[in-house]
Design an enzyme around this catalytic site. Structure first.
Site, PDB file in Angstrom:
ATOM      1  N   GLU A   1       5.377   7.636  -2.610  1.00  0.00           N
ATOM      2  CA  GLU A   1       5.983   6.829  -1.541  1.00  0.00           C
ATOM      3  C   GLU A   1       6.818   5.700  -2.144  1.00  0.00           C
ATOM      4  O   GLU A   1       7.104   4.703  -1.497  1.00  0.00           O
ATOM      5  CB  GLU A   1       4.893   6.289  -0.609  1.00  0.00           C
ATOM      6  CG  GLU A   1       4.246   7.379   0.233  1.00  0.00           C
ATOM      7  CD  GLU A   1       3.241   6.844   1.248  1.00  0.00           C
ATOM      8  OE1 GLU A   1       3.099   5.602   1.346  1.00  0.00           O
ATOM      9  OE2 GLU A   1       2.599   7.658   1.928  1.00  0.00           O
TER      10      GLU A   1
ATOM     11  N   GLU B   1       0.823  -1.220   0.000  1.00  0.00           N
ATOM     12  CA  GLU B   1       0.000   0.000   0.000  1.00  0.00           C
ATOM     13  C   GLU B   1       0.852   1.263   0.000  1.00  0.00           C
ATOM     14  O   GLU B   1       0.449   2.287   0.525  1.00  0.00           O
ATOM     15  CB  GLU B   1      -0.954   0.002   1.206  1.00  0.00           C
ATOM     16  CG  GLU B   1      -0.274  -0.085   2.561  1.00  0.00           C
ATOM     17  CD  GLU B   1      -1.259   0.111   3.720  1.00  0.00           C
ATOM     18  OE1 GLU B   1      -2.201   0.909   3.568  1.00  0.00           O
ATOM     19  OE2 GLU B   1      -1.074  -0.528   4.759  1.00  0.00           O
TER      20      GLU B   1
END
Length: 625
Positions: free
Chosen positions: A427, A418
């Site tokens: 990210e 995730e």
């Protein structure tokens, strides 16, 4: 004057020609439906002379004493209204100087009364350079600039045939834009937006939502009377009222004769409309607050951060559904008892994805072996406790290492992660999954399997001023522009924003990555068009991701997953606001740059006016691998 969204703060604006007793007004406010009053510093009929004697000396005592009220009452109960019958921008030098002196005197006395409280001035046109210069210099408190939502002359022009259509009346937003531009976007200057009888087009209303509207001004003359002889607003005005209060949480200034017998009824009605249409926003409290994007690959997240994301009511249900669908596809019904699927959760955190995988296996009745890969030594403590206490009867194995360095004893059927961030890749999901996919079987499934980022230009004065406040030197009143703040990116739950055009696709990443050579650097040129005059402060970024098949997660404004709270949009600022004209083509260049040890974004505007490339070589805010 600020208030929680569930409350309604109402100020009564006094505009009688006779001097109204302040003490009486304050007492009435304390007992009635409204909370404070707006009153002129000096009576409108009181003319002062600043040049010729003896009138110059005679008018030194030019208004009521501050002893009428306590300092607390002045600060919390009164908005000081400056004279609107002067012209600081007159071509006549005597008139201009008289106006300057009048405003400076009233501003000084207002700050003497309310310290860092509220003052109010009304704009009459867009010729306001000198007025802005006088008011903005050394401003201590909050200056409310009263601006009508639409120019009354526009309505007049639509009904009269003798009006010259070659010179249409000026948009009142331009009045405000001129004033705040002259004042250098001072964060102490806010809008008191006056609702007019005629409501502008919806796109023009949305433009005001990108401005620092602190108060809504409602005149008693736009109220209607219903069958029970009670004052009400039209349906359109009600919707407008609710929209601004819901989005901006502004308070209300009610213009009315203080002796009007329906004064309290006006205030009660405004409260009634707001409270009957109030819905609590689950993200309330995060509105328009800057946050630095997380770097979970570089920094170890703390327990509080983990807990915030674990409370998302939607995300892990969707992950569970995706894993369940993938297990059903991987293991046919006849192999349920004989086949065990290997699931690797890369970036386990405190275990919500592991929990989703276990729940999915129970629901679809498929056997699973779960490897949990986590690099954070503090999260390892939590995961160990969960495995030993809650999952001790389940086939779960914990691996403490970076997902890119793990060498598994067996390949995975399903790889779950995730690491998306607010832009889909900020990210470092592409880099992480490219490194981890060696753990996946050739026909294995990645969840998520695709992520797409989007971008659109926006006007958001509040966010821009927050970033610019970070640029102030602690040793000087001057603003020192550096790349550290103005050229970084920020996560924010944007509400006080005007979107100049619809979002467009920027980058797309697919997993597993079947390319022979992994290259996650990207470049894209985007073209937008402005439908109104506005100011561009930067760009808002979003993403959507396909977890598996038709199971998606999105923060795109048109496809936003209902109830999703894990990700806010990302904001890329411009170091200097750019004035945009209606019809302008906005051309944006956007880069995703990759070096051996970091990733960063670069951006610039190529049209309608060119600006420098922001965040070159990641000097403002790189993402560390």
């Amino acid at each position: 004057m600020s208030t929680e969204q569930s409350k309604v703060s109402i100020t009564i604006s006094l505009y009688k020609d006779t001097v109204y007793e302040l003490e009486t007004a304050i007492e009435q406010a304390a007992k009635s439906s409204y909370h404070s009053i707006t009153t002129p510093i000096v009576h409108r009929r009181f003319q002062r002379e600043f040049v010729d004697e003896p009138l110059k000396a005679k008018h030194n005592c030019f208004t009521r004493s501050d002893l009428l009220l306590s300092s607390s009452q002045w600060l919390n109960r009164v908005i000081c209204k400056l004279s609107s019958n002067v012209d600081c921008d007159s071509l006549d030098e005597n008139v201009r100087k008289q106006g300057e002196a009048t405003i400076e005197q009233e501003k000084s006395f207002a700050e003497h009364l309310v310290q860092n409280g509220y003052m109010l001035v009304r704009l009459k046109n867009g010729n306001c350079a000198n007025l802005a210069r006088v008011l903005a210099f050394g401003l201590k408190g909050v200056l409310l600039v009263e601006v009508p939502m639409s120019n009354p002359k526009i309505t007049q022009a639509t009904w009269r045939s003798d009006v010259d259509e070659k010179q249409p009346p000026e948009d009142t937003w331009k009045w405000w834009n001129n004033f705040r531009s002259y004042a250098d976007f001072d964060s102490h200057i806010k809008i008191a937006l006056e609702f007019t009888a005629d409501i502008p087009k919806r796109k023009e209303i949305y433009r005001w939502l990108g401005e620092p509207v602190d108060a809504i001004v409602i005149s008693s003359n736009i109220f209607l009377t219903n069958s029970k002889n009670y004052p009400v607003l039209s349906k359109a005005h009600q919707e407008l009222l609710v929209l601004f209060h819901r989005i901006l949480g502004c308070h209300f200034i009610l213009k009315a004769n203080p002796e009007d017998p329906r004064l309290v009824a006006y205030a009660d009605y405004l409260k009634f409309v707001i409270r009957n249409n109030y819905t609590k926003d689950p993200m309330q409290g995060y509105d328009d607050l800057l946050e630095i994007p997380l770097q979970p690959l570089y920094d170890n997240l703390d327990s509080f951060t983990y807990e915030v994301f674990e409370k998302d009511p939607v995300k892990y249900i969707l992950y569970q559904n995706a894993i369940e669908e993938a297990l059903r596809d991987r293991v046919p019904t006849e192999e349920i008892e004989t086949r065990t699927s290997v699931i690797m959760v890369v970036g386990g955190g405190r275990g919500p994805l592991v929990r989703a995988a276990l729940n999915a296996s129970l629901k679809c009745k498929r056997k699973v072996k779960i490897y949990v890969i986590e690099k954070n030594p503090n999260a390892i403590v939590t995961l160990s406790a969960l495995i030993n206490e809650l999952w001790k009867d389940r086939n779960v194995e914990l691996i403490s290492t970076d997902m890119r360095e793990f060498k598994p004893p067996e390949k995975a059927d399903i790889l779950v992660s995730e690491l998306l961030g607010s832009f889909g890749d900020n990210e470092l999901s592409p880099e992480c999954l490219d490194g981890a996919q060696k753990q996946l079987k050739p026909d294995g499934i990645s969840i998520p399997c695709k992520s797409t980022s989007y971008l659109n230009p926006c006007m958001t004065t509040k966010i821009y001023n927050q970033i610019r406040a970070l640029e102030k030197s602690p040793h000087s009143k001057d603003r020192v522009v550096t790349s550290r703040h103005m050229e970084g990116s920020y996560v924010a739950y944007l509400k006080n924003v005007y979107h100049i055009d619809d979002p467009q696709v920027v980058f797309e990443f697919v997993h597993p990555n079947r390319e022979n050579v992994f290259d996650n650097s990207r470049f894209k040129t985007l073209r937008f068009k402005a439908t109104l005059d506005c100011v561009m402060h930067g760009f808002v970024g979003y993403f959507d991701t396909v977890l598996y098949k038709d199971i998606t997660i999105s923060i795109h404004p048109y496809t936003h997953t209902k109830g999703l709270a894990s990700w806010f949009s990302i904001f890329f600022p411009l170091s200097e606001p750019m004035q945009i004209k209606k019809g302008d083509d906005i051309v944006v260049n956007f880069w995703r740059c990759v070096a051996s040890h970091k990733v960063w974004y670069e951006w610039n505007v190529a049209a309608p006016r060119q600006c420098h490339i922001h965040n070159v070589r990641g000097r403002g805010q790189p993402i560390w691998k």
